[in-house]
Write a protein that holds these residues in place. Structure first.
Motif, short mmCIF file in Angstrom:
data_model
loop_
_atom_site.label_atom_id
_atom_site.label_comp_id
_atom_site.label_asym_id
_atom_site.label_seq_id
_atom_site.Cartn_x
_atom_site.Cartn_y
_atom_site.Cartn_z
N GLN A 136 43.88 -55.58 30.49
CA GLN A 136 43.90 -55.36 29.05
C GLN A 136 44.39 -56.61 28.33
OE1 GLN A 136 42.65 -52.56 27.47
NE2 GLN A 136 41.96 -52.30 29.56
N GLN A 137 45.43 -57.25 28.93
CA GLN A 137 45.98 -58.46 28.30
C GLN A 137 44.95 -59.57 28.29
OE1 GLN A 137 49.62 -59.32 30.27
NE2 GLN A 137 50.81 -58.06 28.88
N ASN A 143 39.68 -61.78 23.10
CA ASN A 143 39.45 -61.32 21.75
C ASN A 143 40.19 -62.22 20.75
OD1 ASN A 143 38.54 -59.66 19.86
ND2 ASN A 143 39.97 -57.98 20.25
N PHE A 144 41.43 -62.56 21.15
CA PHE A 144 42.29 -63.40 20.32
C PHE A 144 41.64 -64.77 20.09
CE2 PHE A 144 45.79 -66.63 20.59
CZ PHE A 144 46.19 -66.51 19.27
N ILE A 307 46.82 -52.64 15.00
CA ILE A 307 47.66 -53.61 14.28
C ILE A 307 48.50 -54.47 15.23
CG2 ILE A 307 47.78 -52.44 12.05
CD1 ILE A 307 50.47 -51.28 12.88
N PHE A 308 48.62 -54.07 16.50
CA PHE A 308 49.40 -54.88 17.45
C PHE A 308 48.56 -55.99 18.07
CE2 PHE A 308 51.58 -50.86 17.01
CZ PHE A 308 52.88 -51.28 16.77
N SER A 309 47.24 -56.00 17.79
CA SER A 309 46.38 -57.07 18.31
C SER A 309 46.49 -58.27 17.40
CB SER A 309 44.91 -56.64 18.32
OG SER A 309 44.77 -55.51 19.11
N PRO A 310 46.47 -59.49 17.99
CA PRO A 310 46.59 -60.69 17.16
C PRO A 310 45.50 -60.75 16.09
CG PRO A 310 46.41 -61.25 19.51
CD PRO A 310 46.32 -59.78 19.41
N LEU A 311 45.90 -61.14 14.89
CA LEU A 311 45.03 -61.41 13.75
C LEU A 311 44.42 -60.18 13.09
CD1 LEU A 311 43.30 -64.50 15.41
CD2 LEU A 311 45.03 -64.59 13.64
N TYR A 312 44.85 -58.98 13.52
CA TYR A 312 44.33 -57.75 12.91
C TYR A 312 45.19 -57.38 11.70
CZ TYR A 312 42.18 -53.18 12.50
OH TYR A 312 41.48 -52.08 12.04
N THR A 330 54.91 -57.52 20.14
CA THR A 330 54.40 -56.98 21.41
C THR A 330 54.77 -57.92 22.56
OG1 THR A 330 52.55 -56.00 20.23
CG2 THR A 330 52.31 -56.18 22.61
N LYS A 331 54.63 -59.23 22.31
CA LYS A 331 54.99 -60.20 23.37
C LYS A 331 56.49 -60.11 23.67
CE LYS A 331 52.42 -64.27 23.94
NZ LYS A 331 52.38 -65.69 23.63
N ILE A 332 57.29 -59.92 22.62
CA ILE A 332 58.75 -59.84 22.82
C ILE A 332 59.08 -58.58 23.63
CG2 ILE A 332 60.97 -59.55 21.63
CD1 ILE A 332 59.76 -61.33 19.37
#
Ligand code: ADP
Length: 374
Positions: A136-137, A143-144, A307-312, A330-332
């Motif tokens: 998933q990552q 996607n990022f 909303i936890f996906s980058p740039l969304y 999320t990364k933290i």
């Protein structure tokens, strides 16, 4: 760790063996829900309709060998499924092929007893969850990369467009609008510059944290609100905090986490003055859930994961931001072996929950994390 209550699919054409395996698991006191199939085809039908946490697959099946099923499940993207291959004594070559094709463990029929089998199931479920999270990552990173390229292309097109206009006006000796075009080009360039800074910040989060130590979350909150003093005061916002615990973690990153969540609660406020409640409650014996609740705009149901996906971004009107704040959170949480999610708050607004272990696992005991944190 125990995976009681999980769904198991037992694929074996021998009714006697299926009964033996089911009884062995019952005898060792585990309460799995066990479904069965006697061919590869019937197993495939069941997988298409249900999700199984683990499959126990016999090597010899009437319509194909069990390895075909292992390969088919391990390359599908239907979520995490642990795979345990079962075969007769002396088939090390089959075991090796099964593992190569994606099985997580292997057990010979002659050695089957409830404890051995349930340990193999636990190991397979754990490994499959880890692999699934990794995949998933990886998908998120792909996607990022394409979202980042797209988000950078827009202001870059703006810069090129306005400079081209300015150049053509100068060539035509009509300089009146040139300053305006150059101003617009600069605005786009500054936006691009900020986006690059935010992207770098996102890429570096968690890369080289300080040593993991006991961290008092009250101290963390105090540091975050001191840094944000101006923004909080100018928004007319109030922060209410309950007694917060001390957990093991990385202070700088946790300060960043609270800054991002508090900053969003202020940014996405409703017509009401922002009220932000920060609390923590115990979750199981070894974890804490830190919650940040606000009375703001709320997040539509369909966007609560995205909303936890980058740039969304959801609320773009009148707000600045690149859509990286929650991706950084999320990364933290990943760094802390925890997870973050949001839910609607009764009466309006949003609650952001950060679940993390009280003590960080070492490389040796990472397998002992409670199930809700894998
Ligand atoms: P940014 O704030 O730069 O857009 P974030 O990753 O922090 O990036 O947030 C992503 C999106 O999630 C925001 O654009 C906003 O639509 C939504 N959001 C985040 N926090 C909140 C909140 N507390 N209340 C309502 N919506 C929020």
């Amino acid at each position: 760790m125990s995976n009681d209550g999980q769904n198991i699919l037992l694929v074996d054409d021998s009714q006697a063996d299926r009964r033996f395996i089911t009884r062995a698991l019952e005898k060792c006191g585990r309460s799995f829900t066990i479904d069965s199939a006697d061919t590869v085809a019937s197993a495939q039908k069941k997988i298409a309709q249900n999700h199984y946490d683990c499959m126990l697959i016999d090597y010899r099946l009437p319509d194909a060998d069990g390895l075909a099923l292992v390969e088919c499940v391990s390359t599908s993207d239907q979520g995490a499924t642990g795979l345990v291959m079962i075969s007769g004594e002396g088939s090390e070559a089959v075991a090796a092929r099964a593992i190569r094709l994606g099985a997580h463990d292997y057990i010979t029929k002659e050695k089957i007893d409830g404890n051995r089998l349930s340990a193999a199931i636990d190991k397979a479920i754990r490994s499959s969850k880890r692999e699934y999270n990794k995949l998933q990552q990886q998908l998120m990173m792909e996607n990022f990369a394409s979202s980042a390229a797209h988000d950078l292309a827009n202001p870059l097109n703006g810069v090129i467009g306005f400079i081209t206009l300015a150049k053509s006006q100068l060539e035509a000796q009509r300089p009146d609008k040139v300053p305006e075009f150059l101003d617009n080009a600069l605005t786009s360039a500054h936006y691009m510059q900020q986006l690059v800074v935010d992207l770098l910040h996102y890429a570096r989060t968690g890369a080289s944290p300080e040593a993991c130590k006991p961290v008092d979350l009250t101290d963390v909150l105090e540091t975050a609100t001191t840094v944000m003093h101006e923004v909080i005061a100018s928004s007319g916002g109030t922060i209410i905090a309950e007694n917060l615990p001390t957990i093991e973690g990385y202070k700088t990153e946790l300060v960043q986490l609270l800054q991002n969540l508090i900053g969003n609660s202020l940014k996405y406020r409703s017509h009401l003055a922002p009220v932000i409640e920060i609390s923590a409650y115990r979750h199981g014996a070894n974890s804490w859930c830190l919650s940040v609740a606000d009375n703001g705009l709320g997040v539509p149901e369909g966007d609560r994961k995205k909303i936890f996906s980058p740039l969304y971004r959801v609320h773009r009107k009148n707000t600045s931001g690149a859509g990286l704040g929650l991706a950084i959170c999320t990364k933290i949480m990943d760094l802390h072996h925890g997870r973050i999610w949001c839910e609607p708050r009764e009466g309006g607004g949003t609650i952001f929950n950060c679940l993390m272990p009280e003590r960080q696992p070492t490389a040796q005991n990472v397998d002992d994390l409670p199930d809700h944190l894998i």
